[in-house]
Design a protein around this motif. Structure first.
Motif, PDB file in Angstrom:
ATOM      1  N   VAL A 113      97.557   8.073 -91.531  1.00  0.00           N
ATOM      2  CA  VAL A 113      96.245   8.639 -91.670  1.00  0.00           C
ATOM      3  C   VAL A 113      95.220   8.384 -92.807  1.00  0.00           C
ATOM      4  N   GLU A 114      94.191   8.113 -92.155  1.00  0.00           N
ATOM      5  CA  GLU A 114      93.290   7.280 -93.165  1.00  0.00           C
ATOM      6  C   GLU A 114      91.780   7.876 -93.053  1.00  0.00           C
ATOM      7  N   ASP A 115      90.905   8.012 -94.164  1.00  0.00           N
ATOM      8  CA  ASP A 115      89.856   8.692 -94.077  1.00  0.00           C
ATOM      9  C   ASP A 115      88.822   7.949 -93.259  1.00  0.00           C
ATOM     10  N   ILE A 116      88.509   6.676 -93.395  1.00  0.00           N
ATOM     11  CA  ILE A 116      87.175   5.722 -93.210  1.00  0.00           C
ATOM     12  C   ILE A 116      87.870   4.491 -92.744  1.00  0.00           C
ATOM     13  N   ILE A 117      87.377   3.862 -91.733  1.00  0.00           N
ATOM     14  CA  ILE A 117      87.396   2.480 -91.107  1.00  0.00           C
ATOM     15  C   ILE A 117      86.008   1.725 -91.411  1.00  0.00           C
TER      16      ILE A 117
HETATM   17 MG    MG Z   1      90.512   5.219 -97.295  1.00  0.00          MG
END
Ligand code: MG
Ligand code: HPA
Length: 200
Positions: A113-117
Motif C-alpha cells: 500500500v503506497e501513497d504515490i507512484i
Molecule cells: Mg511513497
C-alpha cells in the motif's frame, strides 16, 4: 470553500482532491480488492510515512466488508520504510527498514500500500527486492499515479487517482515533512515551496 488549517492558508495554490472524494474512492478500492482476493490470508504492507492515511482508511474499509459479508479475508499488517542505496541505479535494489521478519512473507499473498507512484522506479526496485523472500503473490495499490514524462511505465494493480504532474501534499503526503496534517490533497504555491524549503 473548504476548511484548511490556518498555518497552511497562505501557502496552497488549490485543492486538487477534497478529503471526502478520497474517502469515497478508497471505499471503492477496498471493495475491488475484497472482491478480487480470495479467502486466503493477506499481508498488507504499508509503505511509510506517506502511505499511512491511505493504509488505515483502506484497512478500515476492508474490515467493514469483512464484517458484512459471507466471505472473509484474513488480514495481517506490517509497516516498512524504504531507503534507496547510494548506487541505486546499478543495484536496482532498495533497503527495506522496519517491518517484521520479511521471511514471514514466504508463501503469502502480499498487498503493498503506497501513497504515490511518480517515476515507478522505487516500486519496481521494491518488487524485485521482495522477490527474494518468496511471496506467493504480490499486488500493489497506490492512491495516486502521476502522469509524468519521467514515468518508467510502471502501473500498480489498483490505482486510486491518476493525477497531473504537480507536486501534491496532504492526506499524509508531505513536502519536507510539512503538510501531512492537511486532510485534502492540495497543490502548494511558490510561497509554500519557499517557506518550507529544506534547510541545508
Ligand atoms: Mg511513497
Ligand atoms: N508529493 C509528495 N511526495 C511525492 C510526490 C508528490 O507529488 N511525488 C513523489 N513523492
Amino acid at each position: 470553500m473548504f476548511c484548511v488549517p490556518k498555518h497552511y492558508e497562505d501557502v496552497l495554490d488549490y485543492i486538487m482532491l477534497p478529503a471526502g472524494i478520497i474517502n469515497d474512492r478508497v471505499e471503492r478500492l477496498a471493495r475491488d480488492i475484497f472482491d478480487d482476493f480470495g479467502s486466503q490470508p493477506i499481508i498488507a504492507l504499508c509503505v511509510l510515512k506517506g502511505g499511512y492515511k491511505f493504509f488505515t482508511d483502506l484497512i478500515d474499509k476492508l474490515q467493514t466488508l469483512n464484517r458484512n459479508s459471507e466471505k472473509s479475508l484474513p488480514i495481517s499488517i506490517d509497516f516498512i520504510r524504504l531507503k534507496s542505496y547510494m548506487n541505486e541505479q546499478s543495484t536496482g535494489q532498495v533497503q527495506i527498514l522496519g517491518g517484521d521478519n520479511l521471511k514471514n512473507l514466504s508463501g503469502k499473498n502480499v498487498l503493498i500500500v503506497e501513497d504515490i507512484i511518480d517515476t515507478g522506479n522505487t516500486m519496481r526496485k521494491l518488487l524485485s527486492t521482495l522477490q527474494q523472500y518468496k511471496p506467493n503473490t504480490v499486488k500493489v495499490t497506490s492512491l495516486f499515479v502521476k502522469r509524468t514524462p519521467k514515468s518508467s511505465g510502471y502501473k500498480p494493480d489498483y490505482i486510486g487517482f491518476s493525477i497531473p504532474d504537480k507536486f501534491v501534499v496532504g492526506y499524509a503526503l508531505d513536502y519536507n515533512e510539512y503538510f501531512r496534517d492537511l486532510s485534502h490533497v492540495c497543490v502548494i504555491n511558490e510561497a509554500g515551496k519557499e517557506r518550507f524549503a529544506a534547510s541545508i
